[in-house]
Design a protein around this motif. Sequence first.
Motif, PDB file in Angstrom:
ATOM      1  N   LYS A 148       0.752  -1.337   0.045  1.00  0.00           N
ATOM      2  CA  LYS A 148      -0.073  -0.023  -0.067  1.00  0.00           C
ATOM      3  C   LYS A 148       0.997   1.354  -0.134  1.00  0.00           C
ATOM      4  CE  LYS A 148      -4.511  -1.272   1.973  1.00  0.00           C
ATOM      5  NZ  LYS A 148      -5.499  -1.036   2.886  1.00  0.00           N
ATOM      6  N   GLN A 149       2.163   1.274   0.539  1.00  0.00           N
ATOM      7  CA  GLN A 149       2.898   2.458   0.759  1.00  0.00           C
ATOM      8  C   GLN A 149       4.223   1.597   0.493  1.00  0.00           C
ATOM      9  OE1 GLN A 149       2.052   5.437   3.327  1.00  0.00           O
ATOM     10  NE2 GLN A 149       4.303   5.765   4.049  1.00  0.00           N
ATOM     11  N   ASN A 158       7.771  -4.732  -2.715  1.00  0.00           N
ATOM     12  CA  ASN A 158       6.678  -3.443  -2.939  1.00  0.00           C
ATOM     13  C   ASN A 158       5.887  -4.014  -4.015  1.00  0.00           C
ATOM     14  OD1 ASN A 158       8.051  -1.944  -0.975  1.00  0.00           O
ATOM     15  ND2 ASN A 158       9.376  -0.713  -2.589  1.00  0.00           N
ATOM     16  N   ILE A 259       0.823   3.543   7.730  1.00  0.00           N
ATOM     17  CA  ILE A 259       0.154   3.940   6.131  1.00  0.00           C
ATOM     18  C   ILE A 259      -0.363   5.167   6.232  1.00  0.00           C
ATOM     19  CG2 ILE A 259      -1.182   3.527   4.232  1.00  0.00           C
ATOM     20  CD1 ILE A 259      -0.352   0.352   4.993  1.00  0.00           C
ATOM     21  N   LYS A 260      -0.146   6.319   5.543  1.00  0.00           N
ATOM     22  CA  LYS A 260      -0.412   7.483   5.369  1.00  0.00           C
ATOM     23  C   LYS A 260      -1.699   7.824   4.841  1.00  0.00           C
ATOM     24  CE  LYS A 260       3.186   8.575   7.844  1.00  0.00           C
ATOM     25  NZ  LYS A 260       3.035   8.439   9.371  1.00  0.00           N
ATOM     26  N   GLY A 261      -2.065   6.975   3.846  1.00  0.00           N
ATOM     27  CA  GLY A 261      -3.140   7.222   2.965  1.00  0.00           C
ATOM     28  C   GLY A 261      -4.577   6.828   3.605  1.00  0.00           C
TER      29      GLY A 261
END
Length: 262
Positions: A148-149, A158, A259-261
């Motif tokens: 995801k990140q 990744n 995770i920032k999203g």
Amino acid sequence: MDLGLKGRVAIVTGSSRGIGNAIALGLAEEGAKVTICARNRAAVEAAEREIERATGADVLGLRTDLNRAEDIKILVDETYKKFQRVDILVNNTGGPAPALFLATSEDNWRRAFDQLFMSVVFACREVAPYMKQQHWGRIINMASMAAKQPIENLVLSNSLRSGIIGLTKTLSNELAEDNILVNCVCPGYTLTERVQELAQKESQQAGKETGEIIQDWARTIPLRRMAQPKEIANLVVFLASERASFITGATFQVDGGWIKGI
């Protein structure tokens, strides 16, 4: 809460240590019969004894190379032979070595593809007919927060872990009519041998102690600590249970907020 796992039969790959071992132990604690596997025979046998001693559950330990389709077929066949059913599959694989894109050879790409992606394809292919026959099944694919990140210096993970999410969603749609639920879990930084290995490699490059690297990573997590393997396992055990009966095609991050999203 009774999770309804008593008597269910689960296969957990990559389960001699780390998150996979915690998942197998968690399922056994809930009364499931469990097949565990890894490439190292001695490690599998030790984990088998440990889980049996801790839970009293019926455990089958098999040496399995997840890069070999024939080994995965044997894993599933032997599980069915011993327990006469297969209810739950947890696809858990170790991560590839850290690498940057231009430093990654074609052989490394192919090995990582077999290890991370094709092993999941093969395992799902083997268990699906049994689950369809039973009209009940749970498949949980373990990916990584890197799906995801992306994480610096982990080009293989990744790239290939993201494919696991796509496969999960596709299978969830194709298998839903047979009451087979397919979900994905993306662990964050967790205190396992794998994280220690990554920290050691980075410490050599950065000129720091391994403990300092781990502390640096922990500071990037809003909870300011890494997960324990059992904290990842708790979600997986729930998704494998009767209580998760309307959850399929979902991807869950267990990352302490890293995770920032949205």
